[in-house]
Structures are given as C-alpha cells and as structure tokens.
Design a protein around this motif. Structure first.
Motif, mmCIF file in Angstrom:
data_model
loop_
_atom_site.group_PDB
_atom_site.id
_atom_site.type_symbol
_atom_site.label_atom_id
_atom_site.label_comp_id
_atom_site.label_asym_id
_atom_site.label_seq_id
_atom_site.Cartn_x
_atom_site.Cartn_y
_atom_site.Cartn_z
ATOM 1 N N ILE A 71 68.370 35.840 24.616
ATOM 2 C CA ILE A 71 67.097 35.341 25.126
ATOM 3 C C ILE A 71 67.172 33.824 25.221
ATOM 4 N N ASP A 72 66.706 33.285 26.339
ATOM 5 C CA ASP A 72 66.699 31.826 26.484
ATOM 6 C C ASP A 72 65.332 31.281 26.070
ATOM 7 N N PRO A 73 65.222 29.962 25.965
ATOM 8 C CA PRO A 73 63.942 29.369 25.540
ATOM 9 C C PRO A 73 62.831 29.651 26.557
ATOM 10 N N PRO A 74 61.607 29.775 26.095
ATOM 11 C CA PRO A 74 60.481 29.978 27.018
ATOM 12 C C PRO A 74 60.170 28.667 27.747
ATOM 13 N N GLN A 75 60.797 28.492 28.899
ATOM 14 C CA GLN A 75 60.654 27.231 29.639
ATOM 15 C C GLN A 75 60.318 27.431 31.111
ATOM 16 N N TRP A 76 60.027 28.676 31.498
ATOM 17 C CA TRP A 76 59.732 28.974 32.895
ATOM 18 C C TRP A 76 58.251 29.279 33.037
ATOM 19 N N PRO A 77 57.498 28.475 33.795
ATOM 20 C CA PRO A 77 56.060 28.731 33.973
ATOM 21 C C PRO A 77 55.827 30.073 34.665
ATOM 22 N N GLY A 78 54.801 30.771 34.212
ATOM 23 C CA GLY A 78 54.524 32.076 34.797
ATOM 24 C C GLY A 78 53.065 32.454 34.677
ATOM 25 N N PRO A 79 52.791 33.740 34.863
ATOM 26 C CA PRO A 79 51.417 34.240 34.833
ATOM 27 C C PRO A 79 50.702 33.945 33.518
ATOM 28 N N ARG A 80 49.401 33.910 33.605
ATOM 29 C CA ARG A 80 48.506 33.729 32.462
ATOM 30 C C ARG A 80 48.680 32.379 31.758
ATOM 31 N N GLY A 81 49.275 31.416 32.460
ATOM 32 C CA GLY A 81 49.445 30.085 31.888
ATOM 33 C C GLY A 81 50.470 30.032 30.775
ATOM 34 N N LEU A 82 51.334 31.046 30.678
ATOM 35 C CA LEU A 82 52.348 31.104 29.630
ATOM 36 C C LEU A 82 53.697 30.629 30.144
ATOM 37 N N VAL B 291 63.857 37.691 18.721
ATOM 38 C CA VAL B 291 64.891 37.155 17.825
ATOM 39 C C VAL B 291 64.891 37.934 16.508
ATOM 40 N N ALA B 292 63.711 38.237 15.986
ATOM 41 C CA ALA B 292 63.618 39.003 14.740
ATOM 42 C C ALA B 292 64.219 40.400 14.893
ATOM 43 N N LEU B 293 64.136 40.976 16.096
ATOM 44 C CA LEU B 293 64.723 42.300 16.351
ATOM 45 C C LEU B 293 66.225 42.240 16.604
ATOM 46 N N GLY B 294 66.775 41.027 16.694
ATOM 47 C CA GLY B 294 68.215 40.894 16.848
ATOM 48 C C GLY B 294 68.714 40.189 18.088
ATOM 49 N N ALA B 295 67.814 39.750 18.964
ATOM 50 C CA ALA B 295 68.261 38.999 20.143
ATOM 51 C C ALA B 295 68.807 37.645 19.689
ATOM 52 N N GLU B 296 69.848 37.197 20.357
ATOM 53 C CA GLU B 296 70.439 35.898 20.058
ATOM 54 C C GLU B 296 69.790 34.840 20.949
ATOM 55 N N ALA B 297 69.186 33.837 20.328
ATOM 56 C CA ALA B 297 68.570 32.741 21.083
ATOM 57 C C ALA B 297 69.667 31.792 21.561
ATOM 58 N N VAL B 298 69.746 31.614 22.874
ATOM 59 C CA VAL B 298 70.763 30.751 23.477
ATOM 60 C C VAL B 298 70.112 29.904 24.563
ATOM 61 N N SER B 299 70.832 28.907 25.023
ATOM 62 C CA SER B 299 70.328 28.093 26.132
ATOM 63 C C SER B 299 70.350 28.915 27.419
ATOM 64 N N SER B 300 69.604 28.470 28.402
ATOM 65 C CA SER B 300 69.594 29.154 29.698
ATOM 66 C C SER B 300 70.985 29.136 30.322
ATOM 67 N N TYR B 301 71.697 28.028 30.151
ATOM 68 C CA TYR B 301 73.055 27.923 30.678
ATOM 69 C C TYR B 301 73.965 28.968 30.028
ATOM 70 N N GLU B 302 73.900 29.079 28.701
ATOM 71 C CA GLU B 302 74.735 30.044 27.986
ATOM 72 C C GLU B 302 74.375 31.483 28.363
ATOM 73 N N LEU B 303 73.091 31.760 28.508
ATOM 74 C CA LEU B 303 72.642 33.089 28.908
ATOM 75 C C LEU B 303 73.244 33.470 30.260
ATOM 76 N N LEU B 304 73.159 32.575 31.232
ATOM 77 C CA LEU B 304 73.700 32.850 32.561
ATOM 78 C C LEU B 304 75.222 32.967 32.522
ATOM 79 N N ARG B 305 75.878 32.104 31.778
ATOM 80 C CA ARG B 305 77.339 32.143 31.672
ATOM 81 C C ARG B 305 77.805 33.493 31.136
ATOM 82 N N ARG B 306 77.146 33.982 30.096
ATOM 83 C CA ARG B 306 77.546 35.245 29.481
ATOM 84 C C ARG B 306 77.172 36.453 30.344
#
Length: 87
Positions: free
Chosen positions: A5-16, A60-75
């Motif tokens: 999972i990458d950081p929440p940095q993409w604007p989307g619905p509901r102002g989130l 993350v608590a369920l086991g997702a690895e927090a990575v940068s957007s670049y790393e997510l796309l690379r993998r």
C-alpha cells in the motif's frame, strides 16, 4: 507474496486522500486481502484497489507493507501484474 500500500496522497471522492493497494504475487492474493479489509469490489481498477486514507492503518495492521508509490509501481511491474489503461 506481499500486499503493498502506498501513502494516501491521491485526492479523491468525499474529500479524502486515497492509496493504491496491490499484490506483488497475484491478483487472487490482492482480491482476498481486499475482501478481508472490507474493500468493495467496485474499488478494483485493472491491477489495484483504490482505498481511502481511513483504511490505510488497518491495511498495514492486517499485513500490507507500506511503501512509496515509486516502490509500489516498481514491484507491480516486476511481478508482471501491471495493467495499463488502453488507449
């Protein structure tokens, strides 16, 4: 086998801000993880799920690895699971 999972940095619905949730091994693993997280299937887009910032910590608590957007796309590309939009 890892869900990323990458950081929440993409604007989307509901102002989130939104993150991308992917697997670096299989779409089956990704769909199973998303179901456990309670993410609806309509959030799936070609090779990832769009998830709101409100579920980032739970993923993350369920086991997702927090990575940068670049790393997510690379993998995702390295795993051969990247599905680009058709032109």
């Amino acid at each position: 086998m890892t869900v990323l999972i990458d950081p929440p940095q993409w604007p989307g619905p509901r102002g989130l801000m939104w993150s991308h949730l992917v697997s670096d091994s299989s779409l089956e693993e990704l769909h199973d993880f998303a179901a456990r997280l309670g993410v609806p299937s309509r959030a799936f887009d070609r090779d990832h799920y769009d998830v709101p910032e409100t579920v980032h910590a739970e993923a993350v608590a369920l086991g997702a690895e927090a990575v940068s957007s670049y790393e997510l796309l690379r993998r995702l590309i390295a795993a051969g699971l990247r599905r680009r939009k058709r032109r």
